[in-house]
Design a protein around this motif. Structure first.
Motif: not given
Length: 317
Positions: A21-37
């Motif tokens: 996935v292309n992304f600049r800000q890590r916040k949303k991906i980090r939050e999703f990973l902490s939830y979904a794994g």
């Protein structure tokens, strides 16, 4: 066998998601990973990466999350109808065979089964017999006994335990089937005597005098629903899924089942097993979900472009 894979922390997982996935800000991906794994998150990333050819580029976070949310809604919808199909078939199998045999505990009597499954191939016949005698039938006996004995999990079955008014009885089929998993019911139907397999279909559906070929088709339809149900129950990704083979009903045109292992083939199986009204409702609800989706379901190959037209033409049992 030695394990060569090392665990990775959350920040490393975020960096690894850039593969998909292309992304600049890590916040949303980090939050999703902490939830979904990472494993679950990467599955969707890998799926989207496989669609770069049709999408034209690697996905961004908007498409990624829209795809995840569509799969979530799709999974919830399909799970509801898998449950309807499971309850409907359990009920009809229970009623049809207990009435036909006059035996409320027929499932624990070997005379009602065909351990060979009427297979012609010697090796397959022997394999079926071994499984019946060593796994399937003993498993039924153990499950029934465990249900009656487990006071903590099943206090509602106290009448079938020592001191109860029915302590000398085994669980009647309508009680046992409440607890048996769909996989057990699917296997049970596959081992039933041929005349009883037909009896279930005669009891459950509007057609008359179902032939042996219908029972063999039903085996594949039930198994397709079983594995779809498991995907949904365990929160696995259903878009892009492939699983067991679904056999075409000979009354249907071959174009109505363009692929016998993909997601749409599970819809075909559900339409066959569900009662008419539920089958219609599934098609209509799914059509609404697809129409309101933020992703291009057809461009991504999740369903055939003409799936609703094909679905509506499937001949009901």
């Amino acid at each position: 066998m030695p394990n060569t894979e090392l665990p990775i922390d959350l920040e490393q997982q975020v960096l690894m998601m850039k593969r998909y996935v292309n992304f600049r800000q890590r916040k949303k991906i980090r939050e999703f990973l902490s939830y979904a794994g990472y494993f679950r998150a990467s599955r969707y990333g890998k799926y989207l990466l496989s669609k770069v050819g049709v999408l034209g580029s690697k996905s961004n976070t908007s498409l990624y999350f829209d795809t995840y949310n569509f799969d979530l809604q799709l999974r919830q919808l399909l799970f509801k109808y898998c449950m309807k199909a499971e309850i409907y078939f359990k009920s009809n199998l229970s009623n049809a065979i207990s009435i036909k045999t006059g035996d409320a505990a027929f499932y624990l009597d070997k005379q009602y089964y065909t351990p060979t499954k009427s297979e012609k191939d010697k090796n397959t016949r022997n394999k079926n017999i071994r499984f019946f005698n060593t796994r399937f039938f003993p498993g039924l006996v153990d499950q029934e006994e465990a249900l009656r004995k487990d006071v903590v999990k099943h206090p509602e079955l106290k009448e079938y335990r020592k001191g109860g008014s029915r302590q000398n009885n085994v669980l009647p089929v309508w009680a046992a089937f409440t607890y048996f998993e769909l996989g057990t019911i699917v296997m049970m139907y596959s081992y039933l005597r041929g005349d009883l397999r037909k009896e279930v279909l005669d009891y459950a559906y509007t057609g008359n005098n179902y032939k042996k070929e219908f029972t063999k088709q039903m085996d594949t339809w039930l198994d397709a629903i079983r594995n779809l149900r498991n995907y949904c129950a365990h929160h696995s990704m259903v878009i892009g899924m492939t699983s067991s083979v679904v056999i075409l009903d000979k009354r249907d045109s071959a174009v109505l089942l363009p692929n016998n292992t993909n997601l749409y083939s599970r819809l075909y199986a559900l339409k066959k097993v569900l009662p008419y009204k539920d089958g219609e409702s599934l098609g209509n609800e799914l059509n609404k979900l697809v129409s309101s989706s933020k992703i291009d379901v057809y461009k991504m190959g999740i369903l055939p472009v003409n799936w609703k037209r094909l679905y509506d033409q499937i001949v009901i049992l």
